[in-house]
Design an enzyme around this catalytic site. Structure first.
Site, PDB file in Angstrom:
ATOM      1  CB  CYS A 181      -0.197 -17.284   4.864  1.00  0.00           C
ATOM      2  SG  CYS A 181      -0.907 -18.848   4.371  1.00  0.00           S
TER       3      CYS A 181
ATOM      4  CD  GLU B 196       2.367 -11.574   6.962  1.00  0.00           C
ATOM      5  OE1 GLU B 196       1.544 -10.654   6.845  1.00  0.00           O
ATOM      6  OE2 GLU B 196       2.159 -12.740   6.601  1.00  0.00           O
TER       7      GLU B 196
HETATM    8  P1  NAD Z   1      -3.770  -7.845   0.895  1.00  0.00           P
HETATM    9  O1  NAD Z   1      -4.454  -7.836   2.200  1.00  0.00           O
HETATM   10  O2  NAD Z   1      -3.037  -6.631   0.476  1.00  0.00           O
HETATM   11  O3  NAD Z   1      -4.830  -8.141  -0.293  1.00  0.00           O
HETATM   12  C1  NAD Z   1      -5.727  -9.219  -0.217  1.00  0.00           C
HETATM   13  C2  NAD Z   1      -6.974  -8.866  -1.026  1.00  0.00           C
HETATM   14  O4  NAD Z   1      -7.600  -7.724  -0.445  1.00  0.00           O
HETATM   15  C3  NAD Z   1      -6.690  -8.504  -2.482  1.00  0.00           C
HETATM   16  O5  NAD Z   1      -7.682  -9.082  -3.292  1.00  0.00           O
HETATM   17  C4  NAD Z   1      -6.753  -6.998  -2.496  1.00  0.00           C
HETATM   18  O6  NAD Z   1      -7.201  -6.475  -3.728  1.00  0.00           O
HETATM   19  C5  NAD Z   1      -7.766  -6.700  -1.408  1.00  0.00           C
HETATM   20  N1  NAD Z   1      -7.503  -5.416  -0.732  1.00  0.00           N
HETATM   21  C6  NAD Z   1      -6.312  -4.784  -0.599  1.00  0.00           C
HETATM   22  N2  NAD Z   1      -6.461  -3.640   0.101  1.00  0.00           N
HETATM   23  C7  NAD Z   1      -7.768  -3.556   0.425  1.00  0.00           C
HETATM   24  C8  NAD Z   1      -8.539  -2.608   1.160  1.00  0.00           C
HETATM   25  N3  NAD Z   1      -7.992  -1.520   1.706  1.00  0.00           N
HETATM   26  N4  NAD Z   1      -9.870  -2.823   1.290  1.00  0.00           N
HETATM   27  C9  NAD Z   1     -10.441  -3.931   0.759  1.00  0.00           C
HETATM   28  N5  NAD Z   1      -9.753  -4.858   0.055  1.00  0.00           N
HETATM   29  C10 NAD Z   1      -8.431  -4.688  -0.105  1.00  0.00           C
HETATM   30  O7  NAD Z   1      -2.820  -9.141   0.886  1.00  0.00           O
HETATM   31  P2  NAD Z   1      -1.742  -9.547  -0.199  1.00  0.00           P
HETATM   32  O8  NAD Z   1      -0.573  -8.641  -0.093  1.00  0.00           O
HETATM   33  O9  NAD Z   1      -2.370  -9.762  -1.511  1.00  0.00           O
HETATM   34  O10 NAD Z   1      -1.334 -11.001   0.345  1.00  0.00           O
HETATM   35  C11 NAD Z   1      -0.378 -11.218   1.330  1.00  0.00           C
HETATM   36  C12 NAD Z   1      -0.991 -11.330   2.711  1.00  0.00           C
HETATM   37  O11 NAD Z   1      -1.962 -12.378   2.727  1.00  0.00           O
HETATM   38  C13 NAD Z   1       0.012 -11.701   3.782  1.00  0.00           C
HETATM   39  O12 NAD Z   1      -0.278 -10.952   4.942  1.00  0.00           O
HETATM   40  C14 NAD Z   1      -0.231 -13.181   4.017  1.00  0.00           C
HETATM   41  O13 NAD Z   1       0.149 -13.654   5.292  1.00  0.00           O
HETATM   42  C15 NAD Z   1      -1.704 -13.245   3.840  1.00  0.00           C
HETATM   43  N6  NAD Z   1      -2.146 -14.592   3.531  1.00  0.00           N
HETATM   44  C16 NAD Z   1      -2.784 -15.286   4.504  1.00  0.00           C
HETATM   45  C17 NAD Z   1      -3.184 -16.581   4.260  1.00  0.00           C
HETATM   46  C18 NAD Z   1      -3.873 -17.370   5.319  1.00  0.00           C
HETATM   47  O14 NAD Z   1      -4.336 -18.449   5.008  1.00  0.00           O
HETATM   48  N7  NAD Z   1      -3.986 -16.906   6.544  1.00  0.00           N
HETATM   49  C19 NAD Z   1      -2.943 -17.173   3.009  1.00  0.00           C
HETATM   50  C20 NAD Z   1      -2.301 -16.421   2.028  1.00  0.00           C
HETATM   51  C21 NAD Z   1      -1.899 -15.128   2.308  1.00  0.00           C
END
Ligand code: NAD
Length: 509
Positions: free
Chosen positions: A292, A393
Site C-alpha cells: 500500500c 490502483e
Molecule cells: P480487499 O479489500 O480485497 O480485502 C481485505 C479484507 O476484506 C480481506 O480480509 C477480505 O476477506 C475482506 N473482504 C473482501 N471483500 C469483502 C467484502 N465485499 N465485504 C467485506 N469484506 C471483504 O484487499 P486485498 O486485495 O486483500 O488487499 C489489497 C488492498 O489493500 C490494496 O488496495 C492495498 O492498497 C490495501 N492496503 C492498504 C493498506 C493501508 O495501510 N492503507 C495496507 C495494506 C493493503
C-alpha cells in the site's frame, strides 16, 4: 482432508479457525482454495466461517476479555514480552509461510515480520502507555484523573499483502490495552495468522483473547453486525474500507478503515538521480508492487525526465523475477491469476490510450514456473491523469511516469488524486522539501525516503480515500483507538464543604 489450525496450507490440509485457544472442526461446505502463486498450484484450502462459527468466536472472546481486561498491567506486559521473544525466534518460520502463500521473496517476508515485531515492542511499554493523567487539587480538596479502559471485543480484518505485519499493526496494541482481538485474515494467504495464534498461546495469553476466524465477505458481515463487537480495524482496498466503515459505524462501532493508495514520488531537477532511480525501482517493484506504500507514480520535472527514465529502464530490466524462495530473487509473482490478468489489462489500457511502454512486463515466463502468476517490472512513460492506469490502483509491478514543469504542478497533481496514503520527494533542496511537506495532502511523507512507513511509536495512516474513520493505526493513535477515556472527579471530605447548586466559577475555586 484434515482440518488444521496451526501450520501451513498443504494439498491435504484445510486451514481452520482458532477459537478459544484451539483448532475447531469447521463447516466443510464453506471453503476456498489457497494457491502457491509461484507455481499456480492449489496447495490447500481455507475454512470460511459461517454465522454460528462467528457467534462462537465472539462469545469466547467476550468471556476471555472480562478476565484479561481486569488483569494487572504488569501481568499483561509479561505476556507481551514473551510474545516478542517467541516472534523473534520464529521469524524465519513465519517468513517461509508468508512467502509460500503470498509469493513475496523470503527476505521481504522477513522484513514484514521485523516491522510487526516493532509494534509488539512498542506494546511492551504498556505500563507507560496506560498511565493516564491526574490533576491534583483541581479545585479545593478535589483531584481529577483520566484513566483509559479497553473497549471489549475488537475485530481486525486484514489484506493479503502483509499477512503477518498488518495483524501485528493491530493485535499487540489491542491486546496490551486489555481487549480481546478477533483476526479475520485474508483468505488468500491464511496460514500466517494461525502461526501467530500458536505463538500468542505459547506466550501465555489466555485462551479466547486472540482468535483467528477465517472467512469471506459473509464472515465479515456477521462480525460487523454482531452486537458484542465494539470496534473494527480494517485494512484493505478502498471500496471495501468505505463499506466496512459505513456498515460498522451504522451499528455503533468504533471503526478505523484503511484503504488503497496511489503513491507519488516527486523527483526534482536537483535530486541525485542515480539514488532516486535506485529507490524508485525498489519501491515500485519490491513485493511485486503489492504494497500500500509502493511508489506507483514518478512525477518528474521535465528537465531531468529523459535521463531518469533511462536510468529506471536499465534498473527495471535488471530486476530478477523468480519464486520467492530463491535467494537471488528481487521480486516474486503477484497473488492470483485474476490479479495477473487485471494488471496486464491495465498495462494494455495505457498502451491503447497513448502512453509509452518503455519496459513491458506482460507475458513474462519464469523457467520451470510457467503456470505461476508472474508479471514483470513495467515502466510506462508520458502517463497522464486521464489514463486508466493512473486513475486506478494497479497493485502490481507497474511504475507510471508523469512529467511536470516543476514543484507547483507536482503538488497540484498529487493533491488532485483521491488517495492520500504516502508520498516521497527526491531533492537536494531543504526549502523545496519543506514546501512539499507542508502543502501536500497526504498522510505520510518521505524526504529522500521512498516508503515512509512510520516507526511503531508514531502512527500509520493516510488521508482522503486511503483512510475512513480518522484514526490512524498503531502507535499512540492505536492506544487511543483501542481504549476509551474515563475521567473521575474525586473528593474525600475531611471537613464540611457546602454543596452547591451551581458549577463552581473562578472566584469559588
Ligand atoms: P480487499 O479489500 O480485497 O480485502 C481485505 C479484507 O476484506 C480481506 O480480509 C477480505 O476477506 C475482506 N473482504 C473482501 N471483500 C469483502 C467484502 N465485499 N465485504 C467485506 N469484506 C471483504 O484487499 P486485498 O486485495 O486483500 O488487499 C489489497 C488492498 O489493500 C490494496 O488496495 C492495498 O492498497 C490495501 N492496503 C492498504 C493498506 C493501508 O495501510 N492503507 C495496507 C495494506 C493493503
Amino acid at each position: 482432508m484434515t482440518t488444521t489450525a496451526p501450520g501451513t496450507a498443504t494439498a491435504t490440509t484445510l486451514v481452520g479457525h482458532w477459537i478459544d485457544g484451539a483448532g475447531v472442526p469447521v463447516d466443510q461446505t464453506r471453503t476456498a482454495p489457497v494457491f502457491n502463486p509461484a507455481t499456480g498450484a492449489e496447495i490447500g484450502r481455507v475454512a470460511l466461517a459461517n454465522q454460528s462459527e462467528t457467534a462462537a468466536a465472539v462469545s469466547s472472546a467476550v468471556a476471555a476479555q472480562l478476565t484479561w481486561g481486569a488483569l494487572s498491567i504488569g501481568k499483561r506486559a509479561g505476556v507481551l514480552f514473551r510474545f516478542r521473544e517467541l516472534l523473534a525466534a520464529h521469524a524465519d518460520e513465519l517468513a517461509a509461510v508468508i512467502s509460500r502463500e503470498h509469493g513475496k521473496v523470503f527476505s521481504d517476508a522477513r522484513g514484514e515480520v521485523a516491522r510487526g515485531l516493532e509494534v509488539v515492542e512498542y506494546a511492551c511499554g504498556l505500563p507507560q502507555l496506560m498511565k493516564g493523567e491526574l490533576s491534583d487539587e483541581a479545585a479545593t480538596g478535589i483531584e481529577v484523573f483520566t484513566t483509559r479502559e479497553p473497549l471489549g471485543v475488537v475485530v481486525g480484518i486484514t489484506p493479503f499483502n502483509f499477512p503477518a505485519m498488518v495483524p501485528l499493526w493491530m493485535s499487540p496494541v489491542a491486546i496490551a490495552t486489555g481487549n480481546a482481538f478477533i483476526l479475520k485474515p485474508s483468505e488468500r494467504d491464511p496460514s500466517a495468522a494461525n502461526v501467530l495464534a500458536r505463538l500468542w498461546q505459547q506466550a501465555g495469553l489466555p485462551d479466547g483473547v486472540f482468535t483467528v476466524l477465517h472467512g469471506d465477505k459473509d464472515t465479515v458481515t456477521a462480525l460487523l453486525e454482531h452486537p458484542d463487537v465494539a470496534a473494527v480495524s480494517f485494512v484493505g482496498s478502498t471500496p471495501i474500507a468505505r463499506h466496512v466503515h459505513a456498515t460498522a459505524t451504522a451499528t455503533g462501532k468504533r471503526v478505523q478503515a484503511l484503504g488503497g493508495a496511489k503513491n507519488h514520488g516527486v523527483i526534482l531537477a536537483d535530486a541525485d538521480l542515480e539514488d532516486a532511480a535506485d529507490h524508485l525501482t525498489a519501491a515500485a517493484f519490491g513485493s511485486a508492487g503489492e504494497r500500500c506504500m509502493a511508489l506507483s507514480v514518478a512525477v518528474v520535472t521535465d528537465e531531468v525526465a529523459d535521463e531518469l527514465v533511462s536510468l529506471l529502464a536499465d534498473r527495471a530490466r535488471a530486476v530478477k523475477v523468480a519464486p520467492g524462495d530463491q535467494p537471488d530473487a528481487d521480486m516474486g509473482p503477484v497473488i492470483t491469476a485474476a490479479a495477473k490478468e487485471r494488471i496486464e489489462g491495465l498495462i494494455s489500457s495505457a498502451e491503447r490510450e497513448g502512453a509509452d511502454l518503455v519496459v513491458d512486463g506482460r507475458g513474462l515466463q519464469v523457467e520451470g514456473h510457467e503456470e505461476g502468476f508472474f508479471v514483470g517490472p513495467t515502466l510506462i512513460d508520458n502517463v497522464s491523469p486521464e489514463h486508466q492506469v493512473y486513475r486506478e490502483e494497479v497493485f502490481g509491478p507497474v511504475l507510471d511516469i508523469v512529467r511536470v514543469s516543476g514543484l507547483d504542478e507536482a503538488i497540484e497533481l498529487v493533491n488532485a488524486n483521491p488517495y492520500g496514503n504516502g508520498t516521497a520527494i527526491f531533492t537536494a533542496s531543504g526549502a523545496a522539501a519543506r514546501e512539499y511537506r507542508r502543502r501536500v495532502k497526504v498522510g505520510m511523507v518521505g524526504v529522500n525516503v521512498p516508503i515512509p512507513v512510520p516507526v511503531a511509536w508514531h502512527s500509520f495512516g493516510g488521508w482522503k480515500d486511503s483512510l475512513f474513520g480518522d484514526s490512524p493505526i498503531y502507535g499512540p493513535e492505536g492506544v487511543n483507538f483501542y481504549t476509551r477515556p474515563k475521567v473521575t472527579t474525586q473528593r474525600w471530605p475531611a471537613r464540611a464543604v457546602a454543596a452547591s447548586f451551581h458549577f463552581s466559577g473562578d472566584s469559588e475555586k
